[in-house]
Design an enzyme around this catalytic site. Structure first.
Site, PDB file in Angstrom:
ATOM      1  N   GLY A   1      39.958  54.502 -15.700  1.00  0.00           N
ATOM      2  CA  GLY A   1      39.606  54.916 -14.350  1.00  0.00           C
ATOM      3  C   GLY A   1      40.716  54.543 -13.397  1.00  0.00           C
ATOM      4  O   GLY A   1      41.647  53.801 -13.750  1.00  0.00           O
TER       5      GLY A   1
ATOM      6  N   GLN B   1      44.663  52.094  -5.557  1.00  0.00           N
ATOM      7  CA  GLN B   1      45.648  51.668  -6.564  1.00  0.00           C
ATOM      8  C   GLN B   1      46.944  52.459  -6.486  1.00  0.00           C
ATOM      9  O   GLN B   1      47.970  52.015  -6.994  1.00  0.00           O
ATOM     10  CB  GLN B   1      45.063  51.787  -7.976  1.00  0.00           C
ATOM     11  CG  GLN B   1      43.948  50.775  -8.251  1.00  0.00           C
ATOM     12  CD  GLN B   1      43.454  50.882  -9.672  1.00  0.00           C
ATOM     13  OE1 GLN B   1      42.632  51.736  -9.971  1.00  0.00           O
ATOM     14  NE2 GLN B   1      43.957  50.043 -10.557  1.00  0.00           N
TER      15      GLN B   1
ATOM     16  N   CYS C   1      42.748  46.074 -16.047  1.00  0.00           N
ATOM     17  CA  CYS C   1      42.962  46.874 -14.838  1.00  0.00           C
ATOM     18  C   CYS C   1      44.435  47.218 -14.742  1.00  0.00           C
ATOM     19  O   CYS C   1      45.289  46.352 -14.969  1.00  0.00           O
ATOM     20  CB  CYS C   1      42.526  46.062 -13.614  1.00  0.00           C
ATOM     21  SG  CYS C   1      42.745  46.934 -12.054  1.00  0.00           S
ATOM     22  N   LEU C   2      44.722  48.459 -14.393  1.00  0.00           N
ATOM     23  CA  LEU C   2      46.122  48.877 -14.279  1.00  0.00           C
ATOM     24  C   LEU C   2      46.851  48.112 -13.175  1.00  0.00           C
ATOM     25  O   LEU C   2      48.070  48.029 -13.195  1.00  0.00           O
ATOM     26  CB  LEU C   2      46.193  50.385 -14.009  1.00  0.00           C
ATOM     27  CG  LEU C   2      45.642  51.281 -15.131  1.00  0.00           C
ATOM     28  CD1 LEU C   2      45.616  52.730 -14.674  1.00  0.00           C
ATOM     29  CD2 LEU C   2      46.462  51.129 -16.411  1.00  0.00           C
TER      30      LEU C   2
ATOM     31  N   HIS D   1      33.509  48.604 -11.751  1.00  0.00           N
ATOM     32  CA  HIS D   1      34.912  48.176 -11.644  1.00  0.00           C
ATOM     33  C   HIS D   1      35.665  49.062 -10.651  1.00  0.00           C
ATOM     34  O   HIS D   1      36.379  48.544  -9.769  1.00  0.00           O
ATOM     35  CB  HIS D   1      35.566  48.229 -13.039  1.00  0.00           C
ATOM     36  CG  HIS D   1      37.012  47.892 -13.046  1.00  0.00           C
ATOM     37  ND1 HIS D   1      37.523  46.766 -13.682  1.00  0.00           N
ATOM     38  CD2 HIS D   1      38.094  48.509 -12.493  1.00  0.00           C
ATOM     39  CE1 HIS D   1      38.829  46.732 -13.503  1.00  0.00           C
ATOM     40  NE2 HIS D   1      39.209  47.773 -12.800  1.00  0.00           N
ATOM     41  N   GLU D   2      35.509  50.387 -10.804  1.00  0.00           N
ATOM     42  CA  GLU D   2      36.271  51.296  -9.934  1.00  0.00           C
ATOM     43  C   GLU D   2      35.802  51.212  -8.480  1.00  0.00           C
ATOM     44  O   GLU D   2      36.626  51.191  -7.558  1.00  0.00           O
ATOM     45  CB  GLU D   2      36.181  52.738 -10.442  1.00  0.00           C
ATOM     46  CG  GLU D   2      36.812  52.968 -11.815  1.00  0.00           C
ATOM     47  CD  GLU D   2      38.218  52.406 -11.948  1.00  0.00           C
ATOM     48  OE1 GLU D   2      38.981  52.402 -10.970  1.00  0.00           O
ATOM     49  OE2 GLU D   2      38.547  51.942 -13.066  1.00  0.00           O
TER      50      GLU D   2
ATOM     51  N   HIS E   1      37.152  48.417  -6.375  1.00  0.00           N
ATOM     52  CA  HIS E   1      38.487  48.629  -5.788  1.00  0.00           C
ATOM     53  C   HIS E   1      38.392  49.132  -4.345  1.00  0.00           C
ATOM     54  O   HIS E   1      39.279  48.874  -3.532  1.00  0.00           O
ATOM     55  CB  HIS E   1      39.283  49.647  -6.602  1.00  0.00           C
ATOM     56  CG  HIS E   1      39.947  49.087  -7.829  1.00  0.00           C
ATOM     57  ND1 HIS E   1      40.969  48.176  -7.771  1.00  0.00           N
ATOM     58  CD2 HIS E   1      39.746  49.330  -9.147  1.00  0.00           C
ATOM     59  CE1 HIS E   1      41.372  47.885  -9.005  1.00  0.00           C
ATOM     60  NE2 HIS E   1      40.653  48.565  -9.864  1.00  0.00           N
TER      61      HIS E   1
HETATM   62 NI    NI Z   1      41.050  48.456 -11.940  1.00  0.00          NI
END
Ligand code: NI
Length: 177
Positions: A46, A51, A99-100, A141-142, A145
């Site tokens: 995701g 991000q 997480c990226l 999680h998304e 953000h």
């Molecule tokens: Ni993330």
């Protein structure tokens, strides 16, 4: 359309509360094109707009059969704008997350096992779904953000936080995050 740089933990945009989308027009379309390209290039489960440096309430997610998440159910590819989550269970479940924006690391986070999420797709059509398990985890999680929360801020046991290649030495190194 372009693959954009993914901001890493510490960047101020990741800590902001993102603004709602008000216009489902070309600007959103361009943002989503970049988000899809970036998520595909990074092989993520995701991605949230902050991000890539855009402080708007937009997330995308989706998991096909992925060796990175061997126990994970599939999650339908979804564009979710202005999401609202309602928790449908008191029950929490621990699970590993990456997480990226926190590259190379994994940690265990407790997440609600069942929720409802509503919002809009890229055309402004309403979305209303109930999700459980891994699908519910990805949504939480998304959406975190969008409120400036990265998963390490949700952890309750920092002994379950480490480098992916140390924790999971057998994992394919291409699946870093
Ligand atoms: Ni993330």
């Amino acid at each position: 359309m372009a693959v954009r740089e993914v901001l890493r933990m510490g960047h101020p945009v990741l800590a902001q509360v993102a603004q709602p989308v008000e216009d489902f027009g070309p600007e959103l379309e361009a943002l989503l094109a970049d988000m899809k390209d970036t998520m595909a290039a990074e092989d993520g489960a995701g991605l949230a707009a902050p991000q890539i440096g855009v402080s708007r309430r937009v997330v995308i997610f989706g998991v096909a059969k992925n060796p990175r998440y061997p126990d994970a159910e599939e999650v339908p590819f979804t564009v979710l704008v202005n999401p609202v989550i309602t928790f449908l269970s008191q029950e929490g479940e621990d699970g590993w997350e990456g997480c990226l924006s926190v590259p190379g690391l994994r940690g265990v986070v407790r997440r609600c096992v069942k929720l409802r999420y509503t919002g809009f797709d890229e055309k402004g059509r309403p979305i209303d779904r109930v999700a459980e398990g891994f699908h519910a985890r990805v949504v939480q999680h998304e959406c975190d953000h969008l409120d400036g929360i990265l998963y390490p801020m949700r952890m309750h046991d920092m002994s379950l936080f480490g480098f992916t290649d140390v924790l999971f030495p057998d994992m394919d190194p291409r699946q870093e995050d």
